[in-house]
Scaffold this active site. Structure first.
Site, PDB file in Angstrom:
ATOM      1  N   ARG A   1      54.744  50.841  17.824  1.00 26.45           N
ATOM      2  CA  ARG A   1      53.813  49.855  17.264  1.00 26.45           C
ATOM      3  C   ARG A   1      54.228  49.525  15.825  1.00 26.45           C
ATOM      4  O   ARG A   1      53.732  50.124  14.853  1.00 26.45           O
ATOM      5  CB  ARG A   1      52.367  50.349  17.340  1.00 26.45           C
ATOM      6  CG  ARG A   1      51.885  50.547  18.776  1.00 26.45           C
ATOM      7  CD  ARG A   1      50.381  50.693  18.850  1.00 26.45           C
ATOM      8  NE  ARG A   1      49.679  49.497  18.426  1.00 26.45           N
ATOM      9  CZ  ARG A   1      49.450  48.434  19.183  1.00 26.45           C
ATOM     10  NH1 ARG A   1      49.887  48.410  20.443  1.00 26.45           N
ATOM     11  NH2 ARG A   1      48.810  47.399  18.694  1.00 26.45           N
TER      12      ARG A   1
ATOM     13  N   ASP B   1      45.126  39.336  33.730  1.00 30.86           N
ATOM     14  CA  ASP B   1      45.862  39.507  32.483  1.00 30.86           C
ATOM     15  C   ASP B   1      47.262  40.051  32.731  1.00 30.86           C
ATOM     16  O   ASP B   1      48.183  39.785  31.950  1.00 30.86           O
ATOM     17  CB  ASP B   1      45.066  40.456  31.572  1.00 30.86           C
ATOM     18  CG  ASP B   1      45.778  40.743  30.272  1.00 30.86           C
ATOM     19  OD1 ASP B   1      46.236  39.785  29.631  1.00 30.86           O
ATOM     20  OD2 ASP B   1      45.879  41.924  29.879  1.00 30.86           O
TER      21      ASP B   1
ATOM     22  N   CYS C   1      45.339  58.863  52.596  1.00 28.35           N
ATOM     23  CA  CYS C   1      45.293  59.774  51.453  1.00 28.35           C
ATOM     24  C   CYS C   1      43.881  60.303  51.224  1.00 28.35           C
ATOM     25  O   CYS C   1      42.900  59.548  51.304  1.00 28.35           O
ATOM     26  CB  CYS C   1      45.790  59.061  50.200  1.00 28.35           C
ATOM     27  SG  CYS C   1      45.789  60.103  48.725  1.00 28.35           S
TER      28      CYS C   1
END
Length: 469
Positions: free
Chosen positions: A157, A322, A366
């Protein structure tokens, strides 16, 4: 019975249809990106930086007309008492405080007495006292991006000049706390911090006093042809780059491994379930508890289907998610089609159903499917042991984590069903641990199974009920 929508005046742009589309959910999440992919930082793992390639030559600034259409259509399309207005990026604060003042004023005018919840995800580096006053006064929920202590945060970052950003983000946290702004931490887990889960968690809990922590695994998909460029990062300054899209079965060097992710969640959970239930909130754990209770959780990645969380670009383009801001998942533009019609479109409903319909047999059989549901489709790019496509890259980590938390989750679920409080699990587990460790000598193998001597493992922790200190 057909529900008749309530129109909000005569604004520009498409009107709300006379009746709500049959497939439109009563509520949805529309993540708006008023600055597009533009950011003042240059985080190496941020694939969204490449999304500016979708709009070459653009100013990347949401016009007021688009702003009004977004807010009006979002409020009109919700059939719930409260409406969320969400700002993300890129870095949304690049648009300046006046833009946000106009947005909030128009939203309140449009909503009337209807409650609104404003949210913003930010790196925090542009915030000052004026911003903090505004965010407090307007009741914003702020998500602050931070990846742990300085060395781990600054690994990826960085700003446009490659400089570390931890101290600036830490200052933003202090500023927001000083102004009593409701603030959550969003922490990504990657190669630089994945092996230090307790350092990360305790930094947020103890050093910052954070009480809400969202954990996001960094998984950057790529191909053999693009992996070298992808490993350099997604910045325009990184040389040749491609538009990030969800394809390929390789990952970058920065990506967390499945085993790291499972171990990270497990270590943080063990710390949380012993000390912090009811005081620190981790959405992954809250959603898991909801699954053990048999009720819907708060994270879309663990739901059976998806499609109710869309992304809005600065120019009004709407994408399926997104994580799928790419040409194949463009639904349309709110300047020509009302957002509720895009939300209910056959293309978007099919996108949402595919989360369940595309599960491989390995997942269908599962034992933790009820909690996982294959996680997010963006991560389903490896093959099952028998060669079927569509297994989640993080499957091994999630399976280990969900198996590990089964007992305490059952305890908490039982407490809640009995009308008691989930935080009672801490006392119950402490009593069990005392019984488990009471006869362990300092030089004996630790009963936890770590292979270490008791004095160097659980016997070395002053917070642990079996500790000798």
């Amino acid at each position: 019975m057909t529900e008749t929508p309530i129109s909000l005046g005569r604004p520009s742009g498409p009107s709300l249809p006379p009746t709500f589309p049959a497939d439109a959910p009563p509520a949805f999440h529309l993540m708006a990106k008023p600055s597009g992919a533009i950011c003042n930082l240059d985080c190496t793992y941020c694939f969204f930086l490449s999304k500016e390639l979708l709009y070459p030559g653009d100013r990347f600034r949401m016009a007021d007309q688009v702003l009004r259409q977004w807010i009006r259509q979002t409020i009109e399309a919700h059939r719930t008492p409260e409406v969320d207005i969400a700002f993300q990026g890129g870095e949304p604060t690049l648009l300046g405080l006046d833009f946000f003042r106009r947005a909030v004023a128009y939203a309140r005018e449009t909503a009337g007495t209807r409650p609104l919840q404003f949210t913003i995800q930010t790196n925090g580096t542009l915030l000052d006292d004026e911003w903090a006053d505004f965010l407090h006064d307007e009741g914003f929920l702020v998500g602050l991006s931070m990846d742990g202590p300085a060395t781990m945060h600054d690994a990826y970052r960085v700003d446009k000049r490659g400089r570390p950003t931890y101290e600036r983000v830490r200052a933003a946290w202090g500023l927001l706390q000083a102004h009593a702004v409701d603030t959550n931490i969003l922490c990504t887990v990657h190669a630089a911090n994945a092996d230090h889960p307790l350092d990360v968690y305790r930094h947020f809990r103890d050093d910052l006093g954070a009480r809400y922590l969202q954990l996001i695994p960094i998984v950057e998909r790529t191909t053999a042809e693009e992996v070298a460029a992808a490993n350099r990062g997604w910045s325009a300054d990184g040389g040749e780059r491609a538009l990030y899209v969800q394809h390929g079965d390789l990952v970058t060097d920065r990506s967390v491994t499945p085993d790291q992710w499972g171990a990270f969640l497990t270590a943080v959970f063990d710390e949380w379930v012993q000390h912090d239930v009811g005081t620190v909130f981790v959405p992954t754990f809250d959603t898991a508890l909801a699954s053990w209770l048999g009720v819907p959780g708060g994270l879309c990645i663990f739901q059976k289907t998806c499609g109710d969380a869309l992304a809005l670009e600065h120019n009004g383009d709407v994408y399926s998610c997104d994580h799928f801001v790419e040409p194949g998942h463009l639904l349309g533009n709110i300047g020509t089609t009302h957002v509720v019609e895009l939300l209910a479109s056959p293309k978007q409903r099919a996108f949402g159903r595919a989360k369940a319909d595309s599960l491989p047999r390995h997942c269908l059989d599962c034992d933790v499917r009820f909690a996982c549901n294959g996680e997010c489709p963006r991560n389903r790019f490896i093959r099952t042991p028998d060669g079927e496509a569509g297994l989640n890259y993080l499957c091994a980590g999630y399976k280990a984590f969900f198996h590990h938390i089964d007992e305490p989750m059952r305890v908490m679920a039982g407490l809640l069903r009995a009308g008691r409080h989930a935080d009672e699990v801490m006392t119950l587990l402490a009593d069990r641990q005392r019984t488990r460790f009471v006869h362990a000598g300092r030089n004996d193998p630790c009963p936890c199974g770590s292979g270490r001597k008791f004095k160097f493992c659980h016997g070395d922790s002053p917070r642990h009920p079996g500790s000798t200190r």
